[in-house]
Write a protein that holds these residues in place. Sequence first.
Motif, PDB file in Angstrom:
ATOM      1  N   MET A  76      30.801  40.717  40.041  1.00  0.00           N
ATOM      2  CA  MET A  76      31.185  41.961  40.327  1.00  0.00           C
ATOM      3  C   MET A  76      31.151  42.340  41.838  1.00  0.00           C
ATOM      4  SD  MET A  76      31.516  43.905  37.541  1.00  0.00           S
ATOM      5  CE  MET A  76      32.517  42.428  36.979  1.00  0.00           C
ATOM      6  N   LEU A  77      30.445  41.557  42.578  1.00  0.00           N
ATOM      7  CA  LEU A  77      30.089  41.706  44.080  1.00  0.00           C
ATOM      8  C   LEU A  77      31.413  41.406  44.653  1.00  0.00           C
ATOM      9  CD1 LEU A  77      26.449  41.074  44.731  1.00  0.00           C
ATOM     10  CD2 LEU A  77      27.458  43.219  44.737  1.00  0.00           C
ATOM     11  N   LEU A  78      31.776  40.173  44.177  1.00  0.00           N
ATOM     12  CA  LEU A  78      33.111  39.522  45.098  1.00  0.00           C
ATOM     13  C   LEU A  78      34.385  39.760  44.530  1.00  0.00           C
ATOM     14  CD1 LEU A  78      31.428  36.093  45.985  1.00  0.00           C
ATOM     15  CD2 LEU A  78      31.437  38.096  47.350  1.00  0.00           C
ATOM     16  N   TRP A  79      34.588  39.556  43.370  1.00  0.00           N
ATOM     17  CA  TRP A  79      35.779  39.799  42.578  1.00  0.00           C
ATOM     18  C   TRP A  79      35.651  40.508  41.499  1.00  0.00           C
ATOM     19  CZ3 TRP A  79      36.686  33.686  42.236  1.00  0.00           C
ATOM     20  CH2 TRP A  79      37.207  33.196  43.606  1.00  0.00           C
ATOM     21  N   PRO A  80      35.599  41.917  41.549  1.00  0.00           N
ATOM     22  CA  PRO A  80      35.260  42.822  40.355  1.00  0.00           C
ATOM     23  C   PRO A  80      36.402  42.471  39.211  1.00  0.00           C
ATOM     24  CG  PRO A  80      35.324  43.962  42.231  1.00  0.00           C
ATOM     25  CD  PRO A  80      35.736  42.768  42.642  1.00  0.00           C
ATOM     26  N   GLY A  81      37.330  42.081  39.470  1.00  0.00           N
ATOM     27  CA  GLY A  81      38.363  41.935  38.463  1.00  0.00           C
ATOM     28  C   GLY A  81      38.155  40.282  37.850  1.00  0.00           C
ATOM     29  N   GLY A  82      37.188  39.820  38.121  1.00  0.00           N
ATOM     30  CA  GLY A  82      36.860  38.344  37.510  1.00  0.00           C
ATOM     31  C   GLY A  82      37.726  37.112  38.032  1.00  0.00           C
ATOM     32  N   ILE A  83      37.554  36.085  37.629  1.00  0.00           N
ATOM     33  CA  ILE A  83      38.163  34.938  37.916  1.00  0.00           C
ATOM     34  C   ILE A  83      39.524  34.916  38.293  1.00  0.00           C
ATOM     35  CG2 ILE A  83      38.536  32.624  37.699  1.00  0.00           C
ATOM     36  CD1 ILE A  83      35.845  32.250  36.021  1.00  0.00           C
ATOM     37  N   GLN A  84      40.440  35.626  37.149  1.00  0.00           N
ATOM     38  CA  GLN A  84      41.709  35.803  37.323  1.00  0.00           C
ATOM     39  C   GLN A  84      42.143  36.590  38.526  1.00  0.00           C
ATOM     40  OE1 GLN A  84      44.096  34.194  36.126  1.00  0.00           O
ATOM     41  NE2 GLN A  84      45.919  35.268  36.465  1.00  0.00           N
ATOM     42  N   ALA A  85      41.466  37.749  38.625  1.00  0.00           N
ATOM     43  CA  ALA A  85      41.852  38.643  39.737  1.00  0.00           C
ATOM     44  C   ALA A  85      41.570  37.632  41.129  1.00  0.00           C
ATOM     45  CB  ALA A  85      41.158  39.745  39.753  1.00  0.00           C
ATOM     46  N   GLY A  86      40.613  36.996  41.247  1.00  0.00           N
ATOM     47  CA  GLY A  86      39.952  36.349  42.436  1.00  0.00           C
ATOM     48  C   GLY A  86      41.096  35.215  42.792  1.00  0.00           C
ATOM     49  N   LEU A  87      41.692  34.554  41.430  1.00  0.00           N
ATOM     50  CA  LEU A  87      42.529  33.536  41.963  1.00  0.00           C
ATOM     51  C   LEU A  87      44.038  34.175  42.362  1.00  0.00           C
ATOM     52  CD1 LEU A  87      41.917  31.307  38.699  1.00  0.00           C
ATOM     53  CD2 LEU A  87      41.825  30.574  41.154  1.00  0.00           C
ATOM     54  N   ARG A  88      44.298  35.522  41.678  1.00  0.00           N
ATOM     55  CA  ARG A  88      45.580  35.925  42.287  1.00  0.00           C
ATOM     56  C   ARG A  88      45.412  36.267  43.627  1.00  0.00           C
ATOM     57  NH1 ARG A  88      46.948  39.992  37.906  1.00  0.00           N
ATOM     58  NH2 ARG A  88      47.335  38.096  36.712  1.00  0.00           N
ATOM     59  N   GLN A  89      44.106  36.860  44.031  1.00  0.00           N
ATOM     60  CA  GLN A  89      44.200  37.280  45.567  1.00  0.00           C
ATOM     61  C   GLN A  89      44.274  36.184  46.303  1.00  0.00           C
ATOM     62  OE1 GLN A  89      40.176  38.573  46.202  1.00  0.00           O
ATOM     63  NE2 GLN A  89      40.733  40.652  46.086  1.00  0.00           N
TER      64      GLN A  89
END
Lengths: 346, 431
Positions: free
Chosen positions: A311-324
């Motif tokens: 929630m702090l780093l990637w509010p969109g979850g792992i998938q959003a994080g990977l996309r970033q």
Amino acid sequence: MRALARVGAVRAAVVVLLAALAFGAVSSLVGEYRDLQLADGAYYFAALIGLSVLIGFGGKISLGHGAFMAVGAYAVALLVADEHWPLVGALAAATAVSALVGAVLGAAASRLQGPYLAGVTLTLAVALPQIGNRFPETLGGENGLVIDPPAPPSFLGSSFPPQRYLAWIAGLGALAALFFIYNMTRSGAGRALRAVRDDEVAAALCGCHVGRTQTVAFVLSAACAGLGGGLATVVLQLAQPGAFPLELSLRIFAAAVIGGVGSLWGAFWAAALLVLLPNWSHDIAQSLSLSGNVAANLPLAIYGVMLIVAMLLWPGGIQAGLRQLSGLLKRAYSSRHSVTQSNPAK
Amino acid sequence: MSLSMSKRRAWLLAVAAGGLAVVGCGSSGSTVGVTPTSVTFGTHQPLTGPAAPGYSEIAPASIAFFKYVNAHGGVWGRKINLIVKNDEYNPTQTVNVVHQLVLQEKVFGIFEGLGTPTHTKVVGFLNSEKVPDLFVASGCPCWDNGAEHPYTFGWQPNYTIEGKILGQYIAQHFAGKKVGVLYQNDDFGNGGLAGIRDEVPSKDIVATQPYEPGTTTLAAQITAIKSAGAEVLVDFTVPIYTAIGQLTAFTLGYTPQLVVSSVGIDPTTVAALLKTISKGKASGTALIEGAITTNYLPSSTETSNPWIALFRRIHSEYDPGTPFDGNTVYGMATAYTLVQALKAAGKNLTREAIVKAVEEGGKSWSGPGLVPFRYTKTQHGGYGGAEIGRVEGGKIVLSGKPLLTEPTAGTPITPYTGSQPAPPTGGVPSE
């Protein structure tokens, strides 16, 4: 319009076919235990894409998906053990029965918001699996219901590992859910869902029936969870209250959020997390020689920590994080690429 | 958030899935789980959950005994390892951890897997994988079937045998009194109840009340048994439900003569549970004082018994910090039997060899047990009887002679005339 729908269905079919090939290839390469883990992952995936649709597209939350899984699981166990239905029929019936339960709850859910809905679904997760204990004669009580392990058909050869067969059954079930949900999210119903999620009033003005749309999301989501539960019965050959504690519902919810809701890849990461995390946490507990009581609660604690971190780093979850991350890499790559291209011109 | 999934992403999917699939390496030896210097067993135990109090001490006690044997050269030069997995007494977890032990950890066999509702869910799997399933920690009559489950062996007396011995005691000593039975709603409780029904006249059995493991209250069951006017209460319960049942009876002002299966009466365990559940209000063993039970092993408090002396010595060296009670004796005694089986299976250890060794030799193995085993090719059910005991001042005091019988209805109960041999010098079985 109809041609467009056909194109969408073809695209979904291609996606599912590719996923099936990948799944089949992986399951053929790995050992028996990994096959069972694939089977576990597959039934979790079926339940998770349902939840992902509900949260990500419907904008509703459910803390009671373990209960829908229990409905599907007991339906399959009863139909296979007592009525001797074939697996396919039993799984379809399990999906339908959970959809029905979802419709009843969904009608109420469309009138509830946020914490109230969470409360209702939470109650369901606590209460429903206990029905098995209330009727021990038909539902087997704490002892549960047992089905015979499905035997691989003879054309697969006599040395075909039964664990791989289980993985294939669960995999096919998960792919069926994937196909359906993939199509749905791209259809008019999917657009209506998103419209209602983003602004109920605006959606209603555009002619979307808000209550009905939200109920549909709930029904779909419950149906997927029921299918997942039914597949779990096939994989474990057991339907039993201990398989569907409150903790399961919380775990599924946490994993779905950590994986990334509203994305099919998110459901994939979430399923992987649900399968692999208990073993990791067991290893951690063992290497730190934690006491039994601490070790038993460690997985839930890890979900909690991961949820906070996500929630702090990637509010969109792992998938959003990977996309970033992939976006960053792409930019870095293309900028370097343009530099190397511009060099000879100098 | 977009859901589009191009071909490239499908490749990613394949790569990601492949990355997760690290293939476990199998050992190159001929028999799974066996090397020239080691043999590895796995077990599923309730380290947490409703059955954990008391029972969680069993596997550590077994491991202590194995460490002792390993320190004395092991068996045929092999050290014995035991991998313990927590199943929380939850059958679904049992299925998961046993799959993991057999398919991932590649154990040679499963040893003292604990519980009836739990272990019944993996017996089919273990037998179809041909994995030795030795000395299940449950007296369910269902293990006693060599024809159907050739790889599974029970160890403690079949619950129906125990029920018959308790039933005979009730029929002889509490003749004509009304009997109520509280039993776990599975093969454990049903097996015990069958034994009681075999010996106690049916007109005397006024109430039979099942409970589901995992429940937190027995108020309905105890009230029903009380209002049926039962003067004798028989418990086929795991320790926590013995404790809950007695606390409930106490608050209802109900004080029947208590009769409890050996499974649920270890005084140290029940006393600790009574104290925890009543939040310190009930201390000691007053609520189970005078209870009739059976045992097939010497009582943990019998310090003069040479087996208990041996086990105490090993316990203080290899498993200090845990209480020495009936569970410790149980864990060490089963470990002793496993060492006997490994010895008998010979240097060339295979899964078939150990099964054959128990079937052919098990009947003649002497050890900490008060009675002989019943093992044959078809009978896989463990000890053939037990001795009546009574809880007196927090200890189980055994009396009379050990009794032998068969689980089939109507077979007579006869006293065992043999005596218990002393442990071998050094404490490691020699046969």
